[in-house]
Design a protein around this motif. Structure first.
Motif, mmCIF file in Angstrom:
data_model
loop_
_atom_site.group_PDB
_atom_site.id
_atom_site.type_symbol
_atom_site.label_atom_id
_atom_site.label_comp_id
_atom_site.label_asym_id
_atom_site.label_seq_id
_atom_site.Cartn_x
_atom_site.Cartn_y
_atom_site.Cartn_z
ATOM 1 N N ASN A 125 1.050 -1.365 0.042
ATOM 2 C CA ASN A 125 0.026 0.099 0.119
ATOM 3 C C ASN A 125 1.012 1.201 0.103
ATOM 4 O OD1 ASN A 125 -2.152 1.801 0.220
ATOM 5 N ND2 ASN A 125 -3.318 0.613 1.697
ATOM 6 N N SER A 129 1.489 3.579 -3.429
ATOM 7 C CA SER A 129 0.728 4.714 -3.374
ATOM 8 C C SER A 129 1.079 5.901 -4.373
ATOM 9 C CB SER A 129 0.630 5.470 -1.897
ATOM 10 O OG SER A 129 1.874 5.766 -1.288
ATOM 11 N N SER A 130 0.228 7.001 -4.551
ATOM 12 C CA SER A 130 0.784 7.878 -5.388
ATOM 13 C C SER A 130 2.022 8.474 -5.281
ATOM 14 C CB SER A 130 -0.358 9.044 -5.091
ATOM 15 O OG SER A 130 -0.590 9.594 -4.084
ATOM 16 N N GLU A 131 2.286 8.720 -3.908
ATOM 17 C CA GLU A 131 3.781 9.347 -3.297
ATOM 18 C C GLU A 131 4.571 8.325 -2.771
ATOM 19 O OE1 GLU A 131 4.541 12.170 -4.065
ATOM 20 O OE2 GLU A 131 2.340 12.844 -4.714
ATOM 21 N N ASN A 135 6.660 5.242 -7.483
ATOM 22 C CA ASN A 135 6.505 6.337 -8.205
ATOM 23 C C ASN A 135 7.593 7.360 -8.069
ATOM 24 O OD1 ASN A 135 3.952 5.697 -9.485
ATOM 25 N ND2 ASN A 135 2.984 6.996 -8.116
ATOM 26 N N ASN A 148 1.838 6.322 -11.688
ATOM 27 C CA ASN A 148 0.312 6.438 -11.481
ATOM 28 C C ASN A 148 0.068 6.420 -10.220
ATOM 29 O OD1 ASN A 148 -1.321 6.272 -14.118
ATOM 30 N ND2 ASN A 148 0.505 5.002 -14.484
ATOM 31 N N ASP A 149 -1.291 6.507 -9.732
ATOM 32 C CA ASP A 149 -1.777 6.420 -8.473
ATOM 33 C C ASP A 149 -2.273 5.004 -8.462
ATOM 34 O OD1 ASP A 149 -2.926 6.408 -6.160
ATOM 35 O OD2 ASP A 149 -4.409 7.727 -6.169
ATOM 36 N N TRP A 150 -1.452 3.888 -8.545
ATOM 37 C CA TRP A 150 -1.798 2.530 -8.749
ATOM 38 C C TRP A 150 -3.061 1.997 -8.052
ATOM 39 C CZ3 TRP A 150 0.970 1.180 -12.752
ATOM 40 C CH2 TRP A 150 2.182 1.653 -13.131
ATOM 41 N N GLY A 152 -5.224 3.928 -6.529
ATOM 42 C CA GLY A 152 -6.528 4.995 -6.616
ATOM 43 C C GLY A 152 -6.986 5.018 -7.918
ATOM 44 N N SER A 153 -6.420 4.408 -8.812
ATOM 45 C CA SER A 153 -7.046 4.656 -10.232
ATOM 46 C C SER A 153 -8.130 3.296 -10.276
ATOM 47 C CB SER A 153 -6.001 4.193 -11.384
ATOM 48 O OG SER A 153 -6.402 3.913 -12.545
ATOM 49 N N THR A 237 -6.851 -2.042 -0.541
ATOM 50 C CA THR A 237 -7.638 -1.134 -1.012
ATOM 51 C C THR A 237 -9.117 -1.053 -0.407
ATOM 52 O OG1 THR A 237 -8.688 -2.624 -2.582
ATOM 53 C CG2 THR A 237 -6.753 -1.329 -3.457
#
Length: 293
Positions: A125, A129-131, A135, A148-150, A152-153, A237
């Motif tokens: 997680n 995550s996006s940050e 990434n 990507n926001d893996w 959250g997409s 998720t």
């Protein structure tokens, strides 16, 4: 007569403890769940009343939420099983060869399955995550366009969870297929080499028929496991974003928050029927293919 009776039926006595355990811990809860699914049982009320198929009607009539969860569960199970089986086969073929570090690589491949699934979910997680770490790594090497926001997409979240579950469980498929590979007769392989058969010809003509039962077993058990998957999805998720990773098991977990017992039981029974039908179909075609080959 007594001695004949003992000799004939004595082996069946060993089945009694197993049958008792199976009945108490598996058959009885399943029957109890089936009975609850046709009642209005709830932890908030003391009375239980027969309602027939009302819970099932409610389940399939409350919009597309449950149907979406079924579709997501099937996607998860199929791609998860394909990933574990294909990657397991490739790694098993590699590990079947003798080279330095073979035993270490075997341990590394199997190691993820020994980690707690919730712990794995929490770690990934953060990584996805996006940050997160992935990434950050992509941006540091000039591939920020791939970031990507893996989780959250809506389009990537389910496949990101599948990828993590494949990483965790591929080692089990490796173990099953590798055991089958080591039973392939060396005499046939040597004879094929003398006749000038190449690697691909040997694999498809000799190796594959011998290990097909292991591949089918790995795929079948991975599908069944995928149709019951819960912890890795819930940890990563929680079924989100929206309903993107909502599967039958997370749908069931969320339905229990209402305090109802009958409605979640109906979901559980529906899931059991789906898993049983899918397993029987896959097993039928797998057995038929093995008999034909």
């Amino acid at each position: 007569m007594n001695r004949f009776y003992i000799k004939k039926y004595y082996p069946t006595y060993f089945l009694i403890p197993i049958l008792l355990v199976f009945t108490i811990f598996y058959v009885s809860p399943a029957l109890l769940g089936l009975l609850y699914s046709i009642t209005d049982a709830s932890i908030t009320t003391s009375g239980i009343h027969f309602v027939g198929l009302e819970n099932y009607t409610m389940l399939f009539n409350e919009g597309n939420a449950f149907l979406i969860s079924i579709w997501n569960q099937f996607q998860f199970a199929f791609f998860d099983a394909v990933g574990k089986t294909v990657i397991g086969l490739l790694i098993a073929l590699l590990l079947n060869k003798k080279f330095r570090g073979n035993n270490l690589l075997r341990a590394l491949v199997y190691m993820p399955i020994m980690f707690g699934t919730i712990v794995v979910g929490i770690i990934f997680n953060y990584i996805l995550s996006s940050e997160g770490f992935l990434n950050g790594l992509l941006k540091s090497i000039g591939l920020s366009s791939l970031a990507n926001d893996w989780l959250g997409s809506f389009t990537l979240a389910l496949y990101s969870v599948i990828a993590v579950d494949v990483w965790v469980g591929a080692g089990w498929s490796v173990l099953v297929i590798l055991a089958a590979l080591q039973s392939v007769p060396k005499e046939q392989m040597e004879s094929a080499e003398i006749d000038g058969a190449g690697s691909m010809r040997k694999f498809f003509s000799i190796v594959l028929p011998y290990i097909m039962h292991a591949i089918n077993l790995s795929f079948l058990l991975s599908v069944i496991s995928g149709l019951k998957a819960f912890d890795i999805i819930y940890a990563m998720t929680g079924g989100g974003p929206g309903h993107a990773t909502e599967v039958m098991t997370t749908f069931l977990a969320k339905s229990m928050s209402s305090g109802s017992i009958g409605y979640p039981a109906a979901i559980s029974v529906s899931q059991f029927v789906i898993i049983t039908v899918v397993a029987m179909v896959i097993n039928y075609f797998s057995s038929r293919r093995e008999m034909e080959s």
